[in-house]
Each structure stands twice: as structure tokens, then as C-alpha cells.
Design a protein around this motif. Structure first.
Motif, mmCIF file in Angstrom:
data_model
loop_
_atom_site.group_PDB
_atom_site.id
_atom_site.type_symbol
_atom_site.label_atom_id
_atom_site.label_comp_id
_atom_site.label_asym_id
_atom_site.label_seq_id
_atom_site.Cartn_x
_atom_site.Cartn_y
_atom_site.Cartn_z
ATOM 1 N N GLY A 36 0.799 -1.208 0.000
ATOM 2 C CA GLY A 36 0.000 0.000 0.000
ATOM 3 C C GLY A 36 0.839 1.267 0.000
ATOM 4 N N TRP A 37 0.137 2.365 -0.247
ATOM 5 C CA TRP A 37 0.719 3.699 -0.183
ATOM 6 C C TRP A 37 -0.025 4.502 0.885
ATOM 7 N N PHE A 38 0.749 5.153 1.711
ATOM 8 C CA PHE A 38 0.209 6.033 2.744
ATOM 9 C C PHE A 38 0.854 7.407 2.578
ATOM 10 N N ARG A 39 0.252 8.398 3.188
ATOM 11 C CA ARG A 39 0.853 9.722 3.155
ATOM 12 C C ARG A 39 0.645 10.414 4.491
ATOM 13 N N GLN A 40 1.549 11.330 4.784
ATOM 14 C CA GLN A 40 1.444 12.089 6.022
ATOM 15 C C GLN A 40 1.893 13.519 5.766
ATOM 16 N N ALA A 41 0.984 14.435 6.011
ATOM 17 C CA ALA A 41 1.283 15.856 5.882
ATOM 18 C C ALA A 41 1.656 16.394 7.270
ATOM 19 N N PRO A 42 2.391 17.491 7.324
ATOM 20 C CA PRO A 42 2.789 18.056 8.621
ATOM 21 C C PRO A 42 1.579 18.324 9.511
ATOM 22 N N GLY A 43 1.653 17.836 10.732
ATOM 23 C CA GLY A 43 0.582 18.064 11.689
ATOM 24 C C GLY A 43 -0.636 17.192 11.513
ATOM 25 N N LYS A 44 -0.579 16.255 10.568
ATOM 26 C CA LYS A 44 -1.732 15.386 10.312
ATOM 27 C C LYS A 44 -1.365 13.931 10.538
ATOM 28 N N GLU A 45 -2.382 13.109 10.709
ATOM 29 C CA GLU A 45 -2.155 11.682 10.895
ATOM 30 C C GLU A 45 -1.829 11.011 9.552
ATOM 31 N N ARG A 46 -1.173 9.864 9.652
ATOM 32 C CA ARG A 46 -0.872 9.103 8.454
ATOM 33 C C ARG A 46 -2.173 8.596 7.845
ATOM 34 N N GLU A 47 -2.315 8.761 6.536
ATOM 35 C CA GLU A 47 -3.547 8.432 5.822
ATOM 36 C C GLU A 47 -3.300 7.340 4.787
ATOM 37 N N GLY A 48 -4.164 6.346 4.766
ATOM 38 C CA GLY A 48 -4.075 5.338 3.725
ATOM 39 C C GLY A 48 -4.558 5.892 2.407
ATOM 40 N N VAL A 49 -3.733 5.791 1.375
ATOM 41 C CA VAL A 49 -4.054 6.345 0.062
ATOM 42 C C VAL A 49 -4.555 5.267 -0.885
ATOM 43 N N SER A 50 -3.802 4.169 -0.975
ATOM 44 C CA SER A 50 -4.148 3.109 -1.916
ATOM 45 C C SER A 50 -3.442 1.832 -1.520
ATOM 46 N N CYS A 51 -3.948 0.719 -2.043
ATOM 47 C CA CYS A 51 -3.370 -0.580 -1.709
ATOM 48 C C CYS A 51 -3.737 -1.574 -2.807
ATOM 49 N N ILE A 52 -2.857 -2.558 -3.001
ATOM 50 C CA ILE A 52 -3.154 -3.617 -3.966
ATOM 51 C C ILE A 52 -2.837 -4.955 -3.325
ATOM 52 N N SER A 53 -3.710 -5.929 -3.582
ATOM 53 C CA SER A 53 -3.555 -7.257 -3.011
ATOM 54 C C SER A 53 -3.042 -8.229 -4.064
ATOM 55 N N SER A 54 -2.116 -9.077 -3.660
ATOM 56 C CA SER A 54 -1.608 -10.087 -4.595
ATOM 57 C C SER A 54 -2.566 -11.252 -4.755
ATOM 58 N N SER A 55 -3.475 -11.444 -3.828
ATOM 59 C CA SER A 55 -4.356 -12.611 -3.877
ATOM 60 C C SER A 55 -5.285 -12.559 -5.081
#
Length: 126
Positions: A36-55
Motif C-alpha cells: 500500500g501507499w500512505f501519506r502524512q502531511a505536517p501536523g496530520k495523521e498518516r492516511e491510507g491512500v491506496s493498496c493492492i492485493s496479490s491474492s
């Protein structure tokens, strides 16, 4: 040793595009792997952006990026990509790649991911 290395960040104007890469090593994408990809901006919580499953190749996108971001993988290159189009200033953040080798399906919950890269900065500004 499992390793995730992000690249592709940078400065882009609003409306522009970037493609982030996550090169992974030390493991093979098997049935129970999610990346997956996450992002974190200054002063903010880490946010889930996208994810891919191999299954089954299923994907997850945060509502804020649906229709603009696309996640895909190249197994031959051991790389997962995040194509980001129509970027907005609010997309500015450090973007992290993350993986877990014990899960079938994706989520945006950072607690579901055991391994993390160092991050790459994305700045959207005119």
C-alpha cells in the motif's frame, strides 16, 4: 531482509502528474501479500491512500484520491507504482510504501502493514 524503497516524488504544479515507485526486495509477492501507499502531511495523521492485493489484484483507494490515483504492480520488476494525476495542493505530503506478508485483502489502516519504506516527498504548489 525485506526492503521497500520509494522514488518519484518531487515538486509539481496543481493539475500535474507524478508516478511514485516502490521497489521491494527480500520477499516474493505471494498469495498473502498486500502493498500500500500512505501519506502524512505536517501536523496530520498518516492516511491510507491506496493498496493492492496479490491474492486477487483487488485495490483500495481513499475517497480523496478516487478517480485521480491508480495503483498497479510490475512483478517482473518487483515494483509497485502509484500514478497520481490531477494533483491538488492538499495532496502534498510524504508518501510511504508499506507491505504485509500475512494478509489477503487491502485496507487503509496503517496498523495492517508491518514493513515500511523511508518515504518520498510530494509537493503540489504553483
Amino acid at each position: 531482509q525485506l526492503q521497500l524503497v520509494e522514488s518519484g516524488g518531487g515538486l509539481v504544479q496543481p493539475g500535474g502528474s507524478l508516478r511514485l515507485s516502490c521497489a521491494h526486495s527480500g520477499f516474493t509477492l505471494n498469495y498473502y501479500t498486500i502493498i500500500g501507499w500512505f501519506r502524512q502531511a505536517p501536523g496530520k495523521e498518516r492516511e491510507g491512500v491506496s493498496c493492492i492485493s496479490s491474492s486477487d489484484g483487488s485495490t483500495y483507494y481513499a475517497d480523496s484520491v478516487k478517480g485521480r490515483f491508480t495503483i498497479f504492480k510490475d512483478n517482473a520488476k518487483n515494483t509497485v507504482y502509484l500514478q497520481m494525476n490531477n494533483l491538488k495542493p492538499e495532496d502534498t505530503a510524504v508518501y510511504y510504501c508499506a507491505a504485509d506478508l500475512r494478509r489477503l485483502y487491502c485496507s487503509g489502516n496503517h496498523q495492517d502493514f508491518a514493513s515500511w519504506g523511508q518515504g518520498t516527498q510530494v509537493t503540489v504548489s504553483s
